[in-house]
Scaffold this motif. Structure first.
Motif, PDB file in Angstrom:
ATOM      1  N   SER A   1      40.277  38.468  36.082  1.00 34.84           N
ATOM      2  CA  SER A   1      41.003  37.555  36.654  1.00 34.84           C
ATOM      3  C   SER A   1      40.285  36.376  36.990  1.00 34.84           C
ATOM      4  CB  SER A   1      41.330  38.186  38.226  1.00 34.84           C
ATOM      5  OG  SER A   1      40.262  38.547  38.828  1.00 34.84           O
ATOM      6  N   GLN A   2      38.738  36.402  36.899  1.00 29.65           N
ATOM      7  CA  GLN A   2      37.947  35.315  36.820  1.00 29.65           C
ATOM      8  C   GLN A   2      37.816  34.409  35.692  1.00 29.65           C
ATOM      9  OE1 GLN A   2      34.624  38.084  38.102  1.00 29.65           O
ATOM     10  NE2 GLN A   2      34.121  36.732  39.858  1.00 29.65           N
ATOM     11  N   ARG A   3      38.532  34.686  34.578  1.00 26.57           N
ATOM     12  CA  ARG A   3      38.175  33.551  33.700  1.00 26.57           C
ATOM     13  C   ARG A   3      38.523  32.202  33.923  1.00 26.57           C
ATOM     14  NH1 ARG A   3      40.315  35.274  27.407  1.00 26.57           N
ATOM     15  NH2 ARG A   3      40.004  33.366  26.534  1.00 26.57           N
ATOM     16  N   PRO A   4      39.768  31.910  34.557  1.00 26.81           N
ATOM     17  CA  PRO A   4      39.905  30.348  34.919  1.00 26.81           C
ATOM     18  C   PRO A   4      38.533  29.913  35.519  1.00 26.81           C
ATOM     19  CG  PRO A   4      41.696  31.568  35.232  1.00 26.81           C
ATOM     20  CD  PRO A   4      40.791  32.751  35.064  1.00 26.81           C
ATOM     21  N   ALA A   5      37.946  30.522  36.542  1.00 25.38           N
ATOM     22  CA  ALA A   5      36.839  30.263  37.283  1.00 25.38           C
ATOM     23  C   ALA A   5      35.826  30.008  36.444  1.00 25.38           C
ATOM     24  CB  ALA A   5      36.771  31.074  38.508  1.00 25.38           C
ATOM     25  N   ILE A   6      35.397  30.983  35.469  1.00 27.91           N
ATOM     26  CA  ILE A   6      34.378  30.880  34.442  1.00 27.91           C
ATOM     27  C   ILE A   6      34.392  29.698  33.431  1.00 27.91           C
ATOM     28  CG2 ILE A   6      33.339  32.082  32.779  1.00 27.91           C
ATOM     29  CD1 ILE A   6      33.985  34.610  34.084  1.00 27.91           C
ATOM     30  N   GLU A   7      35.703  29.561  33.190  1.00 25.83           N
ATOM     31  CA  GLU A   7      35.962  28.243  32.260  1.00 25.83           C
ATOM     32  C   GLU A   7      35.677  26.860  32.898  1.00 25.83           C
ATOM     33  OE1 GLU A   7      39.153  30.039  29.184  1.00 25.83           O
ATOM     34  OE2 GLU A   7      39.946  29.526  31.038  1.00 25.83           O
ATOM     35  N   ALA A   8      35.628  26.806  34.235  1.00 19.21           N
ATOM     36  CA  ALA A   8      35.558  25.786  35.031  1.00 19.21           C
ATOM     37  C   ALA A   8      34.141  25.416  35.205  1.00 19.21           C
ATOM     38  CB  ALA A   8      36.386  25.626  36.193  1.00 19.21           C
ATOM     39  N   ALA A   9      33.405  26.714  35.500  1.00 18.44           N
ATOM     40  CA  ALA A   9      32.157  26.670  35.924  1.00 18.44           C
ATOM     41  C   ALA A   9      31.267  26.160  34.853  1.00 18.44           C
ATOM     42  CB  ALA A   9      31.676  27.866  36.614  1.00 18.44           C
ATOM     43  N   CYS A  10      31.534  26.615  33.627  1.00 11.41           N
ATOM     44  CA  CYS A  10      30.531  26.547  32.609  1.00 11.41           C
ATOM     45  C   CYS A  10      30.764  25.189  31.729  1.00 11.41           C
ATOM     46  CB  CYS A  10      30.495  27.755  31.532  1.00 11.41           C
ATOM     47  SG  CYS A  10      31.954  27.556  30.598  1.00 11.41           S
ATOM     48  N   VAL A  11      31.572  24.039  32.292  1.00  5.49           N
ATOM     49  CA  VAL A  11      31.749  23.007  31.586  1.00  5.49           C
ATOM     50  C   VAL A  11      30.656  22.096  31.355  1.00  5.49           C
ATOM     51  CG1 VAL A  11      33.022  20.581  32.025  1.00  5.49           C
ATOM     52  CG2 VAL A  11      34.231  22.563  32.367  1.00  5.49           C
ATOM     53  N   ALA A  12      29.809  22.021  32.703  1.00  3.65           N
ATOM     54  CA  ALA A  12      28.510  21.460  32.679  1.00  3.65           C
ATOM     55  C   ALA A  12      27.397  21.956  32.103  1.00  3.65           C
ATOM     56  CB  ALA A  12      28.042  20.819  34.171  1.00  3.65           C
ATOM     57  N   GLY A  13      26.838  21.989  31.033  1.00  2.00           N
ATOM     58  CA  GLY A  13      25.701  22.417  30.735  1.00  2.00           C
ATOM     59  C   GLY A  13      25.806  23.347  29.747  1.00  2.00           C
ATOM     60  N   PHE A  14      26.929  23.967  29.429  1.00  2.00           N
ATOM     61  CA  PHE A  14      27.232  25.249  28.410  1.00  2.00           C
ATOM     62  C   PHE A  14      28.440  24.858  27.582  1.00  2.00           C
ATOM     63  CE2 PHE A  14      25.356  27.212  32.306  1.00  2.00           C
ATOM     64  CZ  PHE A  14      24.467  28.219  31.729  1.00  2.00           C
ATOM     65  N   GLU A  15      28.292  25.642  26.376  1.00  2.00           N
ATOM     66  CA  GLU A  15      29.286  25.616  25.488  1.00  2.00           C
ATOM     67  C   GLU A  15      30.383  26.370  25.817  1.00  2.00           C
ATOM     68  OE1 GLU A  15      27.730  26.621  21.647  1.00  2.00           O
ATOM     69  OE2 GLU A  15      26.314  25.215  21.617  1.00  2.00           O
ATOM     70  N   PRO A  16      31.565  26.106  25.351  1.00  2.00           N
ATOM     71  CA  PRO A  16      32.828  26.882  25.907  1.00  2.00           C
ATOM     72  C   PRO A  16      32.340  28.504  25.595  1.00  2.00           C
ATOM     73  CG  PRO A  16      33.552  25.144  24.619  1.00  2.00           C
ATOM     74  CD  PRO A  16      31.967  25.369  24.556  1.00  2.00           C
ATOM     75  N   PRO A  17      32.884  29.174  26.791  1.00  2.00           N
ATOM     76  CA  PRO A  17      32.430  30.807  26.839  1.00  2.00           C
ATOM     77  C   PRO A  17      33.047  31.746  25.718  1.00  2.00           C
ATOM     78  CG  PRO A  17      33.735  30.320  28.657  1.00  2.00           C
ATOM     79  CD  PRO A  17      33.334  28.980  28.093  1.00  2.00           C
ATOM     80  N   ALA A  18      32.608  32.721  25.240  1.00  2.00           N
ATOM     81  CA  ALA A  18      33.410  33.631  24.862  1.00  2.00           C
ATOM     82  C   ALA A  18      33.628  34.982  25.735  1.00  2.00           C
ATOM     83  CB  ALA A  18      32.404  34.309  23.432  1.00  2.00           C
ATOM     84  N   PHE A  19      34.867  35.351  25.450  1.00  2.00           N
ATOM     85  CA  PHE A  19      35.108  36.327  26.579  1.00  2.00           C
ATOM     86  C   PHE A  19      35.373  37.619  25.799  1.00  2.00           C
ATOM     87  CE2 PHE A  19      36.454  32.593  28.578  1.00  2.00           C
ATOM     88  CZ  PHE A  19      36.176  32.806  30.051  1.00  2.00           C
ATOM     89  N   HIS A  20      34.594  38.816  26.092  1.00  6.15           N
ATOM     90  CA  HIS A  20      34.758  40.087  25.573  1.00  6.15           C
ATOM     91  C   HIS A  20      35.355  41.071  26.650  1.00  6.15           C
ATOM     92  CE1 HIS A  20      32.030  38.759  22.306  1.00  6.15           C
ATOM     93  NE2 HIS A  20      31.247  38.281  23.072  1.00  6.15           N
ATOM     94  N   GLU A  21      36.496  41.441  26.041  1.00  8.40           N
ATOM     95  CA  GLU A  21      37.117  42.396  27.098  1.00  8.40           C
ATOM     96  C   GLU A  21      36.966  43.949  26.765  1.00  8.40           C
ATOM     97  OE1 GLU A  21      39.222  40.922  29.404  1.00  8.40           O
ATOM     98  OE2 GLU A  21      39.154  39.184  28.514  1.00  8.40           O
ATOM     99  N   TYR A  22      36.748  44.721  27.742  1.00 14.47           N
ATOM    100  CA  TYR A  22      36.557  46.316  27.375  1.00 14.47           C
ATOM    101  C   TYR A  22      36.808  46.953  28.707  1.00 14.47           C
ATOM    102  CZ  TYR A  22      32.432  45.186  30.343  1.00 14.47           C
ATOM    103  OH  TYR A  22      31.481  44.970  31.577  1.00 14.47           O
ATOM    104  N   GLU A  23      37.182  48.285  28.571  1.00 15.74           N
ATOM    105  CA  GLU A  23      37.540  49.080  29.645  1.00 15.74           C
ATOM    106  C   GLU A  23      36.497  50.439  29.982  1.00 15.74           C
ATOM    107  OE1 GLU A  23      41.270  50.567  28.769  1.00 15.74           O
ATOM    108  OE2 GLU A  23      42.505  48.930  29.608  1.00 15.74           O
TER     109      GLU A  23
END
Length: 232
Positions: free
Chosen positions: A192-214
């Motif tokens: 559920s934090q994915r949108p917040a993470i994408e917004a947070a890393c705009v400045a200073g980071f390349e687009p994040p990769a998301f690895h899902e696991y259980e």
């Protein structure tokens, strides 16, 4: 009645070993399960006094946090891309933000050859980390007990990790200060934090990769996400 700390340590070791066998993961550093048994024993001794984690005397709960902490190494062994394969190799310098009960910093340090700085502002928790790292025989760990707002972080780290440290906006700003260009930030999160993470890393980071696991937690399985962002 609660188990004796040593018995709890053995129970956590067995639970972690069972899950690692199930998923086919083999830590590259020898003696990992021995170190996890020591860790769990210390967590039980210190945990009730310092409120380190919700259930320090529950082997299944402690094993859950251990397995979750190992996510970057497990994903790397399964072929995940994005720099994870070499993130914790010998010679790499890792900063763990808000190490608390040792998740993920102590666990990753016990499973890899990288050098770790564990940042924990709360003095008693820092004492726990120091004592437990010594008990686990971790010569690749140093604990820093200053607050992030009272020390000068420099861009000297190859990897920064954070799990249950702060909201994405704050965490990414802190990580950006500590990472050298081209290095990695690994953020343990819920889907559920994915949108917040994408917004947070705009400045200073390349687009994040998301690895899902259980991860198993009692009779259920919990969905988690490891966000991996490279510093520009």
């Amino acid at each position: 009645m609660s188990k004796e700390p040593s018995a709890l340590g053995r129970a956590v070791r067995a639970a972690v070993a069972e899950e690692l066998t199930r998923i086919g993961y083999q830590p590259s550093r020898a003696g990992f399960l021995d170190r996890i048994e020591i860790f769990a024993t210390e967590l039980t001794l210190w945990g009730s006094k310092l409120n380190l984690t919700a259930a320090p005397d529950n082997p299944a709960e402690v094993a859950f946090h251990v397995i979750d902490s190992l996510a970057p190494l497990i994903l790397a062994q399964k072929g995940a891309r994005g720099g994870l394969a070499d993130a914790f190799a010998s010679g790499m310098h890792v900063l763990d933000l808000g190490s608390g009960a040792g998740f993920p910093g102590l666990i990753l340090a016990g499973a890899s050859d990288a050098d770790f700085v564990l940042l924990e502002a709360r003095r008693k928790r820092a004492s726990f980390l120091n004592a437990t790292a010594a008990g686990m025989g971790l010569t690749n760990v140093r604990v820093e007990s200053s607050r992030t707002d009272s020390i000068t972080l420099k861009p000297v780290y190859d990897v920064v990790t954070a799990r249950a440290f702060a909201e994405p906006e704050i965490v990414f700003k802190t990580a950006a200060v500590a990472l050298r260009p081209g290095s990695l930030f690994l953020f343990y999160a819920s889907p559920s934090q994915r949108p917040a993470i994408e917004a947070a890393c705009v400045a200073g980071f390349e687009p994040p990769a998301f690895h899902e696991y259980e991860i198993p937690r009692g009779k259920t399985r919990i969905a988690h996400t490891l966000a991996v962002a490279r510093r520009r």
